[in-house]
Design a protein around this motif. Structure first.
Motif, PDB file in Angstrom:
ATOM      1  N   LEU A   1     -50.624  -8.524  56.484  1.00 49.55           N
ATOM      2  CA  LEU A   1     -49.177  -8.569  56.642  1.00 49.55           C
ATOM      3  C   LEU A   1     -48.471  -9.492  55.664  1.00 49.55           C
ATOM      4  CD1 LEU A   1     -50.577  -9.223  59.854  1.00 49.55           C
ATOM      5  CD2 LEU A   1     -48.612  -7.806  60.157  1.00 49.55           C
ATOM      6  N   ARG A   2     -48.989 -10.696  55.497  1.00 51.21           N
ATOM      7  CA  ARG A   2     -48.213 -11.733  54.820  1.00 51.21           C
ATOM      8  C   ARG A   2     -48.171 -11.566  53.318  1.00 51.21           C
ATOM      9  NH1 ARG A   2     -49.528 -17.516  57.204  1.00 51.21           N
ATOM     10  NH2 ARG A   2     -51.485 -17.199  56.141  1.00 51.21           N
TER      11      ARG A   2
ATOM     12  N   LEU B   1     -44.925  -8.992  52.624  1.00 53.33           N
ATOM     13  CA  LEU B   1     -43.706  -8.986  53.400  1.00 53.33           C
ATOM     14  C   LEU B   1     -42.553  -9.633  52.693  1.00 53.33           C
ATOM     15  CD1 LEU B   1     -44.767  -9.509  57.017  1.00 53.33           C
ATOM     16  CD2 LEU B   1     -43.701  -7.599  56.012  1.00 53.33           C
TER      17      LEU B   1
ATOM     18  N   CYS C   1     -43.147 -10.520  67.801  1.00 59.61           N
ATOM     19  CA  CYS C   1     -44.157  -9.828  67.007  1.00 59.61           C
ATOM     20  C   CYS C   1     -43.821  -9.894  65.520  1.00 59.61           C
ATOM     21  CB  CYS C   1     -44.268  -8.383  67.463  1.00 59.61           C
ATOM     22  SG  CYS C   1     -45.572  -7.455  66.662  1.00 59.61           S
ATOM     23  N   LEU C   2     -42.557  -9.695  65.185  1.00 57.33           N
ATOM     24  CA  LEU C   2     -42.139  -9.759  63.783  1.00 57.33           C
ATOM     25  C   LEU C   2     -42.193 -11.189  63.243  1.00 57.33           C
ATOM     26  CD1 LEU C   2     -39.081  -7.302  63.825  1.00 57.33           C
ATOM     27  CD2 LEU C   2     -41.371  -6.895  62.894  1.00 57.33           C
TER      28      LEU C   2
ATOM     29  N   ARG D   1     -45.622 -12.501  62.248  1.00 55.60           N
ATOM     30  CA  ARG D   1     -46.218 -11.980  61.019  1.00 55.60           C
ATOM     31  C   ARG D   1     -46.234 -13.070  59.942  1.00 55.60           C
ATOM     32  NH1 ARG D   1     -44.979  -5.707  59.532  1.00 55.60           N
ATOM     33  NH2 ARG D   1     -45.547  -4.779  61.529  1.00 55.60           N
ATOM     34  N   TRP D   2     -45.302 -14.015  60.051  1.00 52.67           N
ATOM     35  CA  TRP D   2     -45.257 -15.127  59.101  1.00 52.67           C
ATOM     36  C   TRP D   2     -46.053 -16.324  59.597  1.00 52.67           C
ATOM     37  CZ3 TRP D   2     -43.160 -13.780  54.657  1.00 52.67           C
ATOM     38  CH2 TRP D   2     -42.228 -12.745  54.635  1.00 52.67           C
TER      39      TRP D   2
ATOM     40  N   PRO E   1     -53.359 -13.009  59.187  1.00 57.55           N
ATOM     41  CA  PRO E   1     -53.441 -11.573  59.483  1.00 57.55           C
ATOM     42  C   PRO E   1     -54.378 -11.234  60.638  1.00 57.55           C
ATOM     43  CG  PRO E   1     -53.447 -11.920  57.129  1.00 57.55           C
ATOM     44  CD  PRO E   1     -53.512 -13.270  57.745  1.00 57.55           C
TER      45      PRO E   1
ATOM     46  N   TRP F   1     -52.922 -12.298  63.931  1.00 58.98           N
ATOM     47  CA  TRP F   1     -51.847 -11.415  64.378  1.00 58.98           C
ATOM     48  C   TRP F   1     -52.414 -10.153  65.013  1.00 58.98           C
ATOM     49  CZ3 TRP F   1     -50.133  -6.488  63.768  1.00 58.98           C
ATOM     50  CH2 TRP F   1     -48.834  -6.209  64.151  1.00 58.98           C
ATOM     51  N   TRP F   2     -53.456  -9.596  64.421  1.00 62.98           N
ATOM     52  CA  TRP F   2     -54.043  -8.373  64.968  1.00 62.98           C
ATOM     53  C   TRP F   2     -54.706  -8.638  66.313  1.00 62.98           C
ATOM     54  CZ3 TRP F   2     -53.211  -3.510  63.761  1.00 62.98           C
ATOM     55  CH2 TRP F   2     -52.691  -3.205  62.487  1.00 62.98           C
TER      56      TRP F   2
END
Length: 519
Positions: free
Chosen positions: A419-420, A423, A478-479, A482-483, A487, A490-491
């Motif tokens: 993710l990071r 983004l 959740c959004l 992401r920061w 990763p 987060w999953w």
């Protein structure tokens, strides 16, 4: 003839004494006193000397004394009364005790093996030659729990073609379970690439991934030592000046280090020493140039010093070349320029030369590396980024050519699930779901993981939710995380809403990208 007896010598007594017996110092401990008996100092000294004598007589390394098992064995013996104990003999150590320890190691590694069905693993292989000149092929099993030595094959007398190596890798896959393997990591040799194609045809969900560190090292070799061939004529014309600098640097290093007098003079003006790096090591030329630049001031001071001027050398041309090269500012400017545009490659090599999970970082790191190389070259040439540079064009073609050969669908999938990396930071950055190359690679992976169309459609719909931030993935926490989270974290936290992708993500984000643990 009478012999005259010697007269006794009169020794003057010290003032205040009436006897020849020396005064007794009551402050000193008597040997054999109560403290001696309590601590048994004589036996302690004797045992210490026996241990040291064992080291000296057998030529053992003194580092063995730092081995925790060396210390714990004597500590256990000292704290436990084992009457009549004798240390194990030669045959016991090499047979029964060795088998017992092997069983103990297998038992200790079993918890790591138990995580393979859940976390999956990468099989890493690399060949080397031991001290007895035996060609060995190592196999390591690497996962989020760390790398583990699996086995070593003695290939003496074997023709190591693609069929031989393929059989070894396929047998290893069968031993660990094909369903637990994510990728096979080897170097970039043509035979390894052929092996990777065969393995992928037998197990479509297992991908062959060339070692990214070896790939970057080959890129540096292509830049620092370009081949003069018709197909490589343009690159050779642009980069031939680079190869001269390492040659001069190696000359300086060898000229100084191969003679004790020159090396002694260098040590007078520098606290550091020149590296003597084997060419088989990664980025050996860059490391050597970095150290040479660090010693620049001391080398220049040395060649203009009085000691150097009084130094007599039979090989006058080599001494003259030294005095001409080291004070030359253009020589050091070229070294600084080479290090400026190769430093991004060196940094990537250094960051990926680890056992840590880095597979999901490779795609972005390679893209960022190309941009940094461009910036360094254009800054040196004083050009705007939109102008044309023939030298950068050659660098770009070399980097892209290597990336094209080493990029795999697994890199694309891992980058898509990270993710990071995409983004934000640069507003012009293209997200994975809008990059055609990444989409093609990711879709190929999904087809390999999900053979049934219905399951593949479910996974595709989950990726659409993940990329667009739809439904539960679009909630504020959740959004925001992401920061804040890594990763994989987060999953673990939010991936339950995407069960099929979560299973893949937790496996892919735990894999390494290099064969460092085999080196």
């Amino acid at each position: 003839m009478a012999v005259e007896k010697a007269k006794p010598v009169q020794v003057p007594l010290p003032t205040g004494t009436t006897s020849l017996n020396p005064p007794v110092d009551g402050s000193k401990r008597r040997r054999g006193g109560p403290l001696e008996r309590v601590f048994n100092n004589t036996a302690r000294d004797h045992l210490t000397c026996e241990i040291a004598r064992m080291f000296y007589s057998a030529g053992l390394s003194f580092n063995i004394a730092r081995n925790p098992y060396f210390v714990s064995s004597y500590t256990f013996a000292a704290n436990t009364q084992i009457l009549g104990f004798l240390p194990p003999g030669y045959n016991a150590i090499r047979t029964s005790l060795l088998q017992k320890e092997n069983a103990n190691i297998v038992k200790l590694l079993q918890p790591i093996k138990d995580t393979w069905p859940k976390k999956s693993l990468s099989i890493i292989s690399d060949g080397w030659t031991d001290a007895q000149r035996r060609p060995l092929i190592n196999f390591m099993a690497a996962c989020d729990s760390g790398p583990m030595f699996f086995k070593a094959i003695d290939g003496f007398g074997e023709y190591k073609d693609k069929n031989y190596i393929t059989n070894l890798i396929l047998s290893t896959i069968d031993e660990v379970g094909a369903q637990n393997v994510v990728q096979i990591i080897t170097d970039n040799a043509p035979v390894c690439k052929a092996v990777g194609s065969i393995v992928e045809s037998v197990h479509p969900h297992i991908f062959w991934t060339p070692c990214v560190v070896h790939t970057v090292n080959l890129t540096l070799k292509g830049i620092c030592s370009p081949k003069n061939t018709p197909a490589n004529e343009v690159a050779y014309n642009e980069c031939s000046w680079i190869s001269q600098l390492p040659d001069d640097a190696y000359f300086i290093r060898n000229f100084i280090m191969n003679h004790s007098m020159r090396l002694a003079m260098l040590n007078q003006f520098n606290n550091l020493k020149l590296f003597s790096i084997a060419e088989t090591r990664f980025a050996s030329t860059i490391i050597m140039l970095k150290r040479l630049r660090t010693l620049k001031h001391g080398l220049q001071t040395m060649v203009i010093s009085e000691q150097w001027s009084h130094y007599k050398e039979d090989d006058v041309p080599r001494v003259t070349l030294m005095k001409e090269t080291i004070p030359d500012d253009s020589f050091w400017d070229k070294i600084a320029y080479i290090l400026s545009f190769t430093n991004p490659m060196y940094e990537m090599l250094h960051s990926c030369d680890t056992d840590e999970p880095t597979l999901h970082l490779v795609y972005e790191k390679w893209d960022a590396m190309i941009k940094q190389v461009k910036y360094a070259i254009y800054q040196h040439e004083g050009k705007e980024l939109n102008e044309h540079s023939s030298f950068y064009e050659v660098m770009y073609n070399i980097l892209i050519d290597r990336w094209t050969k080493s990029n795999t669908p697994l890199h694309c999938l891992a980058h898509s699930l990270n993710l990071r990396q995409w983004l934000n930071e640069a507003p012009n950055r293209v997200p994975p779901h809008k990059d055609n190359e990444i989409c093609i690679g990711r879709n190929k992976c999904l087809r390999s993981y999900f053979l049934y169309p219905r399951k593949r459609l479910d996974a595709t719909q989950e990726f659409v939710k993940f990329s667009s931030g739809g439904e539960e993935i679009g909630k504020f926490d959740c959004l925001q995380d992401r920061w804040n989270l890594k990763p994989k974290e987060w999953w673990v936290m939010y991936g339950a809403a995407l069960p099929k992708l979560q299973t893949i993500a937790l496996k892919v984000l735990s894999q390494p990208s290099s064969s460092s643990c085999c080196e």
